[in-house]
Design an enzyme around this catalytic site. Structure first.
Site, mmCIF file in Angstrom:
data_model
loop_
_atom_site.group_PDB
_atom_site.id
_atom_site.type_symbol
_atom_site.label_atom_id
_atom_site.label_comp_id
_atom_site.label_asym_id
_atom_site.label_seq_id
_atom_site.Cartn_x
_atom_site.Cartn_y
_atom_site.Cartn_z
ATOM 1 N N ASP A 184 0.832 -1.202 0.000
ATOM 2 C CA ASP A 184 0.000 0.000 0.000
ATOM 3 C C ASP A 184 0.872 1.258 0.000
ATOM 4 O OD1 ASP A 184 -2.610 1.473 0.485
ATOM 5 O OD2 ASP A 184 -1.521 2.006 2.308
ATOM 6 N N GLU A 188 -2.033 -5.373 -3.558
ATOM 7 C CA GLU A 188 -1.086 -4.634 -2.716
ATOM 8 C C GLU A 188 -0.015 -5.566 -2.164
ATOM 9 O OE1 GLU A 188 -3.845 -0.927 -1.142
ATOM 10 O OE2 GLU A 188 -3.660 -2.714 0.110
#
Length: 233
Positions: free
Chosen positions: A47, A119
């Site tokens: 992320d 992610e």
């Protein structure tokens, strides 16, 4: 399940088998297999890498855009919806290790799981190759979205966007009419958005929420203001 070599080919990177397996290990699978490590830490890492790569690109390539517009573009392309779309285009779902409960509820096509796994794969790429290779992979995946007016126009919250446009144009009340089909363990929902009694866009998804979001996205394209339909590149 196809070989993970095929997934790596689609991603355009090499990730060592142990790290790749970790990136694909959902917590539901880990729980059913004695509490082995999950991909959540890699998700956290990915992320941050994703946010950095997109922010850096936007800052350098859109020098005239104010902070608010930069933030809107970043939000649009790193959203759960956008990442899940990328994951579906790559067929990531078929490689995710899921527990039986998630398998029975079609977890391989849930947007939240797909986005989190993307992610994790970005995080795994960073661990194996460093920031530059990870950034290049992010850009290969994200750049098409940055040039997609439909993605950028409404940001990440399609339901709010359509509500704002409908209110501005005084189109009337908004109502989502949702139906479901299929067995309980693999149910698919269909949503049709009605505005002022008139049917607009239809959407489907593994949950009512995702079906409504899809129908809102389609409807937004139908009723958006004319000046949002084009954008200078």
């Amino acid at each position: 399940m196809p070989s993970t070599e095929e997934l790596l080919k689609r991603l355009g990177v090499n990730i060592d088998p142990e790290t790749l397996r970790l990136a694909l290990t959902h917590r539901s699978y880990a729980y059913e297999h004695g509490g082995i490590p999950t991909n959540e830490r890699l998700e956290f890492l990915g992320d941050s890498v994703l946010g950095y790569a997109v922010t850096d690109h936007l800052y350098k390539n859109y020098p005239d855009l104010p902070e608010g517009d930069l933030a809107k573009r970043r939000s649009a392309v790193v959203s759960t919806r956008a990442l899940a779309g990328i994951a579906r285009s790559l067929g990531v779902g078929e490689f995710i290790l899921l527990g039986q409960g998630e398998i029975l509820t079609n977890g391989k096509d849930k947007s939240s799981i797909l986005a989190d796994t993307m992610e994790s794969l970005i995080g795994a790429t960073f661990l194996n190759h460093g920031i530059e290779v990870a950034r290049q992979m992010v850009m290969r995946l994200i750049l098409p979205l940055l040039h997609d007016v439909d993605v950028l126009g409404a940001g990440t919250d399609w339901k709010t966007a359509i509500q704002e446009i409908a209110a501005a144009k005084k189109l009337g009340n908004i109502e989502y009419r949702v139906t479901g089909s299929g067995p309980d363990h693999q149910r698919t929902y269909q949503a049709v958005l009605h505005i002022g009694g008139t049917a607009y866009g239809a959407g489907t998804g593994p949950s009512k929420k995702e079906a409504e979001q899809e129908s809102a996205a389609v409807s937004w394209k139908m009723v958006r203001p004319h000046d949002e339909s084009t954008e200078a590149k």
